[in-house]
Write an enzyme that holds these catalytic residues in place. Structure first.
Site, PDB file in Angstrom:
ATOM      1  N   GLU A   1      22.948  24.934 -28.912  1.00 40.24           N
ATOM      2  CA  GLU A   1      23.417  26.317 -28.762  1.00 40.24           C
ATOM      3  C   GLU A   1      23.131  26.874 -27.374  1.00 40.24           C
ATOM      4  O   GLU A   1      23.131  28.090 -27.173  1.00 40.24           O
ATOM      5  CB  GLU A   1      22.769  27.217 -29.821  1.00 40.24           C
ATOM      6  CG  GLU A   1      21.257  27.314 -29.736  1.00 40.24           C
ATOM      7  CD  GLU A   1      20.529  26.287 -30.588  1.00 40.24           C
ATOM      8  OE1 GLU A   1      19.407  26.597 -31.028  1.00 40.24           O
ATOM      9  OE2 GLU A   1      21.067  25.186 -30.815  1.00 40.24           O
TER      10      GLU A   1
ATOM     11  N   ARG B   1      28.185  41.451 -19.863  1.00 38.01           N
ATOM     12  CA  ARG B   1      29.522  41.409 -20.459  1.00 38.01           C
ATOM     13  C   ARG B   1      29.619  40.267 -21.469  1.00 38.01           C
ATOM     14  O   ARG B   1      30.204  40.417 -22.541  1.00 38.01           O
ATOM     15  CB  ARG B   1      30.567  41.260 -19.357  1.00 38.01           C
ATOM     16  CG  ARG B   1      31.991  41.487 -19.824  1.00 38.01           C
ATOM     17  CD  ARG B   1      32.931  41.710 -18.658  1.00 38.01           C
ATOM     18  NE  ARG B   1      32.943  40.590 -17.730  1.00 38.01           N
ATOM     19  CZ  ARG B   1      32.571  40.672 -16.456  1.00 38.01           C
ATOM     20  NH1 ARG B   1      32.139  41.814 -15.951  1.00 38.01           N
ATOM     21  NH2 ARG B   1      32.624  39.608 -15.667  1.00 38.01           N
TER      22      ARG B   1
ATOM     23  N   HIS C   1      26.775  23.500 -41.455  1.00 37.11           N
ATOM     24  CA  HIS C   1      26.989  23.003 -40.104  1.00 37.11           C
ATOM     25  C   HIS C   1      28.454  23.079 -39.674  1.00 37.11           C
ATOM     26  O   HIS C   1      28.749  23.181 -38.475  1.00 37.11           O
ATOM     27  CB  HIS C   1      26.480  21.565 -39.993  1.00 37.11           C
ATOM     28  CG  HIS C   1      24.984  21.478 -39.994  1.00 37.11           C
ATOM     29  ND1 HIS C   1      24.222  21.619 -38.860  1.00 37.11           N
ATOM     30  CD2 HIS C   1      24.097  21.295 -41.008  1.00 37.11           C
ATOM     31  CE1 HIS C   1      22.940  21.509 -39.149  1.00 37.11           C
ATOM     32  NE2 HIS C   1      22.829  21.317 -40.455  1.00 37.11           N
TER      33      HIS C   1
END
Length: 334
Positions: A219, A239, A189
């Site tokens: 996330e 991008r 982690h």
């Protein structure tokens, strides 16, 4: 012949002493929590309208809700401050009591406008900087430095109002790392947290100056792109995707130490969903939901992709997907 120059130079205003106390409003409840807003003019309006000097983004606030003005005593030169309700629908409270007409407001007094609680304060430069630091800590994710989801929605609602008023486009991106659990399971982690921190920097660098990015938790990330249509947002989203796909992340916890040549690394990818204002929706919450729908489609199509909800305007049942230019390379197989 000599030409006389009669131009007069306007003297510069006197410098303010660092410890001079000047009026400001500090939000104690609401979207701009702890943000100090200096009252630079002699008269300042508060309300929901774009033209208000201090925006109060609150459904219970009137467009022009209240006014604060500076009053200078002719004899002594002392300045006092007066607050007035501008005929608002739900009224303005001063220290819990309704303002009937106009009342004097002093250091530490509290105004209630809709659901917002605002404190009137006289702050010097040190006080202002302290309040700004508190606001920054509350508004930004500690790990990545990006906005929190709450602050992101506050900014998004303000941008949607401006875009509606000025007939300007903008787009929302929803982003989620692919198989991020594998990073925590494989490398621990601490490496996972380090990876998220780097992801925040990569997203910021890939976007344009003025675009706003946030960490939604775990996330998952989000952004909105100012003055961008769907095609421009697809370019920006890809991008971001390519920046993360091509980056090598350290497989060991670095801490403050620089990267060591030859240390183990891994790669990870991200999937991105795009929704456009006003073509897909005008409501900012609905835009986020549509971008999230497009993100789900990108995941379903194989991850490491950009999917735009705006593609569905052509008649497709699902958002269109921009495939990756290179095969995905997650840290471990899934």
């Amino acid at each position: 012949m000599t030409v006389e120059d009669n131009t007069q130079t306007t003297p510069a205003p006197p410098a303010r002493a660092p410890h001079e106390r000047r009026p400001a409003l500090v939000f104690m409840r609401g979207e701009q929590l702890a943000a100090p807003i200096p009252l630079e003019r002699d008269e300042v309006t508060l309300g929901r309208a774009l033209e208000a000097d201090v925006r109060v983004n609150d459904a219970r606030a009137s467009r022009l809700h209240a006014r604060i003005r500076a009053v200078r005593d002719a004899a002594s030169g002392a300045i006092s401050y007066r607050v007035a309700d501008l005929g608002s629908t739900n009224g303005t409270l001063l220290n819990g009591e309704p303002i009937a007409d106009e009342a004097t407001v002093t250091d530490g007094d509290k105004l209630t406008i809709g659901e917002h609680l605002i404190r009137f304060e006289l702050l010097d430069d040190i006080d202002r900087e302290y309040q700004r630091q508190i606001h920054r800590l509350l508004a930004h994710d500690e790990l990545t430095g990006l906005l929190t989801s709450k602050s992101f929605f506050s900014e998004l609602r303000r941008e949607a109002a401006r875009a509606e008023a000025d007939s300007r486009p903008f787009c929302v991106l929803m982003m989620d790392l692919d198989h991020f659990k594998n990073v925590n399971d494989t490398y621990g982690h601490l490496v996972g947290s380090q990876t998220l921190e780097e992801i925040g920097h990569l997203i910021t660098r890939a976007l344009r100056a003025g675009d706003v990015a946030a960490r939604f938790g775990g996330e998952e990330f989000a952004a909105f792109l100012l003055d961008a249509d769907c095609a421009q947002a697809l370019v920006a989203a890809d991008r971001v995707r390519r920046a993360i796909e091509s980056h090598e992340f350290a497989a060991v916890r670095r801490g403050a130490a620089p990267a060591v040549e030859g240390e183990p690394t891994f790669r990870i990818t991200i999937s991105v969903g795009v929704a456009a204002f006003p073509d897909d929706a005008r409501d900012p919450i609905e835009l986020v939901e549509l971008a999230d729908t497009a993100l789900y489609h990108a995941k379903h199509q194989g991850r490491n992709r950009v999917s735009a909800f705006c593609y569905s305007r052509g008649g497709a049942d699902a958002p269109g997907t921009l495939p990756p230019r290179r095969p995905p390379n997650p840290p471990t197989a899934d």
